[in-house]
Enzyme design. Structure first.
Site, PDB file in Angstrom:
ATOM      1  N   ASP A  97      -7.067  -5.867  -2.261  1.00 43.15           N
ATOM      2  CA  ASP A  97      -6.231  -4.854  -1.620  1.00 43.15           C
ATOM      3  C   ASP A  97      -4.766  -5.334  -1.667  1.00 43.15           C
ATOM      4  OD1 ASP A  97      -5.359  -2.602  -0.311  1.00 43.15           O
ATOM      5  OD2 ASP A  97      -6.807  -2.722   1.320  1.00 43.15           O
ATOM      6  N   GLU A 101      -2.700   3.549   7.948  1.00 40.70           N
ATOM      7  CA  GLU A 101      -3.008   2.162   8.309  1.00 40.70           C
ATOM      8  C   GLU A 101      -1.821   1.486   8.983  1.00 40.70           C
ATOM      9  OE1 GLU A 101      -3.378  -0.375   4.900  1.00 40.70           O
ATOM     10  OE2 GLU A 101      -2.296   1.015   3.628  1.00 40.70           O
TER      11      GLU A 101
HETATM   12  C1  BGC Z   1      -4.991   0.110   1.550  1.00 42.46           C
HETATM   13  C2  BGC Z   1      -5.913   0.570   0.476  1.00 42.46           C
HETATM   14  C3  BGC Z   1      -5.155   1.206  -0.648  1.00 42.46           C
HETATM   15  C4  BGC Z   1      -4.083   0.269  -1.151  1.00 42.46           C
HETATM   16  C5  BGC Z   1      -3.237   0.863  -2.236  1.00 42.46           C
HETATM   17  C6  BGC Z   1      -3.854  -0.704   0.995  1.00 42.46           C
HETATM   18  O1  BGC Z   1      -2.914  -0.982   1.978  1.00 42.46           O
HETATM   19  O2  BGC Z   1      -5.718  -0.676   2.476  1.00 42.46           O
HETATM   20  O3  BGC Z   1      -6.859   1.456   1.020  1.00 42.46           O
HETATM   21  O4  BGC Z   1      -6.041   1.537  -1.673  1.00 42.46           O
HETATM   22  O5  BGC Z   1      -3.240  -0.081  -0.085  1.00 42.46           O
HETATM   23  O6  BGC Z   1      -2.404   1.830  -1.754  1.00 42.46           O
HETATM   24  C1  BGC Z   2       2.259   1.320   0.278  1.00 45.28           C
HETATM   25  C2  BGC Z   2       0.802   1.566   0.501  1.00 45.28           C
HETATM   26  C3  BGC Z   2       0.161   0.295   0.861  1.00 45.28           C
HETATM   27  C4  BGC Z   2       0.868  -0.357   2.029  1.00 45.28           C
HETATM   28  C5  BGC Z   2       0.249  -1.649   2.386  1.00 45.28           C
HETATM   29  C6  BGC Z   2       2.880   0.658   1.478  1.00 45.28           C
HETATM   30  O1  BGC Z   2       4.219   0.411   1.275  1.00 45.28           O
HETATM   31  O2  BGC Z   2       2.910   2.504  -0.013  1.00 45.28           O
HETATM   32  O3  BGC Z   2       0.182   2.114  -0.605  1.00 45.28           O
HETATM   33  O4  BGC Z   2      -1.155   0.540   1.168  1.00 45.28           O
HETATM   34  O5  BGC Z   2       2.229  -0.513   1.780  1.00 45.28           O
HETATM   35  O6  BGC Z   2       1.004  -2.411   3.234  1.00 45.28           O
END
Ligand code: BGC
Ligand code: BGC
Length: 648
Positions: free
Chosen positions: A338, A536
């Site tokens: 990830d 998230e």
């Molecule tokens: C998320 C994933 C996602 C990845 C790419 C991560 O932060 O946990 O679910 O696929 O970013 O965007």
């Molecule tokens: C990205 C996401 C990723 C996340 C993780 C963001 O800046 O756009 O895709 O999952 O960072 O920290």
């Protein structure tokens, strides 16, 4: 190169340097409209022969004789042949994934990275289909300029439809899909989403998410289908089956324990990226079955979770990745780490984190920014004897197998892919998204025959979510954390609740009023409450009330206005999780509907159930706690049990 929008200039430039390597359908239109003959001629020439796109310009005589470039040869032979031609650096580069904002076409030509991704909200140009096609074509052309011509595999989070792309069909988020629990529709969603993803030149989707969310304080709760692992297995399987029916590369995530973390162990001492405590029985009986279901479908990629299992970071979990997933369960695809997740392996240098995760089973490193350093250190780790050449060969074999199987060598930018959709939000896609939306709605309460809305009635519609596409779509929509419609600009295309009701008003002889000063005329108040979009990290909250930290700031006034009207109230909630102080309010309402985050067609779906055109079938897919203190307590008295849901 920044992938800006001027197709025409671009086409001319390509013509000048003699690389007839792009054919962007949108450009065709713009060139025709402009009446510019040069561009039109170039476009026609480009379209004339697909072969000239990636082969004609670059293939040498030696290439036409190479086994690995011969699509008639077996995949095993192709892999063997290609591997025998690769240097250590080339092999290691296949194991690295960068992010588009941090990787130029020249970087691809120079380093030969195996993969790229778009992070949430990382969009080329004006986020039009042509911008995506052009970007992918440029990257793949750069990869093609290298001696071995190994195409990149480009990944994206099309987690509820192709949700980064403006105008794509946005399906309900997983929690709503869990309430709907319909595997035939999930199959179609997997297939139709993939077809829209192909339109943008991409063939790898970081989806489905198989999280088992036990704590609604987690900001990713809506990415989870259910707390019932049987529902997760069934829906995840159907979705992947649909995706793979059109040869999309799916990605089961996040292996494992996401959603089960103990409050206080995650980021900001909350839930996300925390530690999951489990027994062997829970592991075997609840967490692994959804992945077994994915392996039955031969899912080709798996993404480990940010979380820890019993104190061990999943990205360093040799036993769960190597022994269980690749060994006992027989996973033959590749593991993609990830986003910068290996950086979180404690007390190690970046170099050590790379060795630890790769040795524990990670095959490709998602290193959005530090990809160059990751590549150098991966090579160094092999030279220093920290990672064996055998391990590298195994990882690269897995990655190449997916590239060959998915047809990337023959069609790197999905130019001739017969499965791609011809338009975003086709009627078929809209009808599947609408049906999933309808079936995801849970009728929590319906007293005094408040619903269905009566023919001929006047409905006062209030609450910000009643006319806002962004709010009904939630996080991972156009932007990482999602966004709202503002200043008259829609977050993306779709049907709002107001539009859905207005479209049905004629047939139902209803009048929809939005002016609160006319409350006295209304027969019923439709009160729409919502959460602000989040994803998230930022979505974690320990105030889950209807007016809590992540609730829309207008909820409070809307609740009060509904109350003040003295009319029967029907409440519709747009939220990514079950909000907790519901008990304090629901007594004031005649009916309540949990709509989750129904997506772009949400307005039609909500209208169809509210008017009784469709019955309610959705069932609460996770426990609905009444109080924060009750969360995860087995003895808690729930507001609604899993499986609760009324019908007409
Ligand atoms: C998320 C994933 C996602 C990845 C790419 C991560 O932060 O946990 O679910 O696929 O970013 O965007
Ligand atoms: C990205 C996401 C990723 C996340 C993780 C963001 O800046 O756009 O895709 O999952 O960072 O920290």
């Amino acid at each position: 190169m920044t992938h800006r929008n001027n197709c025409l200039t671009k086409l001319k430039n390509y013509a000048l340097v003699g690389i007839a390597s792009i054919a962007i359908f949108g450009c065709e239109t713009s060139s025709n409209n402009s009446g510019d003959n040069t561009a039109a001629t170039v476009t026609t020439a480009i379209n004339a022969s697909y072969d000239s796109q990636f082969r004609g310009n670059y293939w040498t005589k030696e290439d036409s004789q190479a086994v690995y470039l011969n699509e008639e040869a077996s995949i095993d032979d192709r892999i063997k042949d290609l591997m025998s031609r690769m240097s250590l650096e080339e092999k290691c580069a296949q194991m690295i994934q960068g992010e588009r904002k941090h990787v130029s076409d020249d970087d691809i030509e120079q380093y030969g990275l195996g993969s790229l991704l778009s992070g949430g909200g990382s969009l080329p140009g004006d986020n039009e289909i042509e911008d995506w096609q052009m970007m992918i074509t440029d990257y793949q052309s750069a990869a093609y300029k290298r001696k071995l011509k190994i195409p990149l595999i480009y990944g994206i989070d099309a987690v509820h439809g192709h949700s980064n792309v403006r105008g794509a069909t946005i399906y309900p988020h997983n929690i709503g899909l869990g309430a709907a629990n319909n595997d035939s529709l999930m199959f179609l969603m997997g297939k139709l989403t993939s077809q829209e993803v192909f339109m943008t030149g991409i063939n790898w989707n970081f989806s489905p998410c198989l999280a088992l969310a036990r704590d609604p304080r987690w900001g990713r709760t809506y990415e989870s289908f259910s707390t019932d692992h049987n529902i997760i297995s069934k829906l995840g399987r159907a979705y992947t089956k649909g995706a793979m029916s059109v040869n999309m590369v799916a990605c089961a995530k996040h292996y494992i324990g996401d959603g089960g973390t103990t409050y206080g162990t995650g980021l900001g001492e909350k839930v996300d990226r925390g530690n999951t405590e489990i027994t062997n029985e829970e592991l075997t009986n609840e967490l692994l079955p959804p992945y077994r279901a994915q392996l039955d479908q031969k899912v080709q990629t798996v993404m480990p979770s940010y979380s820890l299992i019993n104190g061990v970071k999943m990205h360093a979990h040799d036993s769960l990745m190597n022994k269980v997933l690749k060994g006992e369960m027989g996973f033959e695809g590749f593991l993609i780490s990830d986003w910068q997740a290996i950086h979180e392996i404690p007390n190690q240098t970046f170099e050590q984190q790379i060795a630890t995760s790769v040795n524990a089973g990670v095959d490709m490193l998602m290193e959005p920014e530090k990809w160059k350093e990751a590549l150098e250190l991966l090579v160094k780790n092999v030279n220093d004897g920290n990672i064996s050449l055998e391990r590298i060969d195994n990882a690269v074999t897995r990655i190449l197998r997916v590239k060959f199987e998915s047809g990337l060598f023959e069609d790197p930018a999905q130019r001739v892919n017969q499965n791609k959709a011809t338009q975003l939000r086709s009627n078929e896609a809209k009808s599947v998204a609408t049906a999933l939306g309808e079936q995801s709605m849970v009728l929590l309460k319906n007293d005094n025959g408040a619903l269905p809305l009566k023919e001929g009635s006047k409905v006062l519609l209030i609450g910000e979510g009643s006319n806002n596409i962004g709010l009904q779509c939630g996080g991972w929509t156009i932007e990482w954390q999602g966004g709202v419609d503002k200043d008259g600009k829609r977050h993306t295309e779709g049907v709002t609740i107001l539009e859905g009701l207005n479209a049905a008003a004629g047939e139902n002889k209803m009048e929809i009023i939005t002016d609160e000063t006319r409350a006295n005329e209304a027969d019923v108040v439709l009160l729409v409450l919502s959460e602000r979009p989040y994803a998230e990290m930022q979505g974690d909250s320990d105030d889950l009330s209807l007016t809590g930290t992540h609730a829309h700031e207008g909820n409070k006034d809307a609740i009060a206005a509904a109350q003040k009207s003295g009319k029967p109230v029907v409440c519709v909630m747009l939220a990514g999780r079950h909000l907790v102080d519901l008990d304090r309010h629901i007594g004031n309402w005649d009916a309540a509907v949990m709509a989750y985050l129904p997506g772009s067609e949400g307005g039609s779906a909500i209208t169809n159930v509210l008017t009784g055109k469709k019955n309610f079938v959705g069932k609460v897919p996770m426990p609905w706690y009444d109080k924060i203190e009750d969360i995860k307590k087995p003895s808690a008295k729930l507001l609604y049990e899993v499986g609760y849901g009324l019908t007409y």
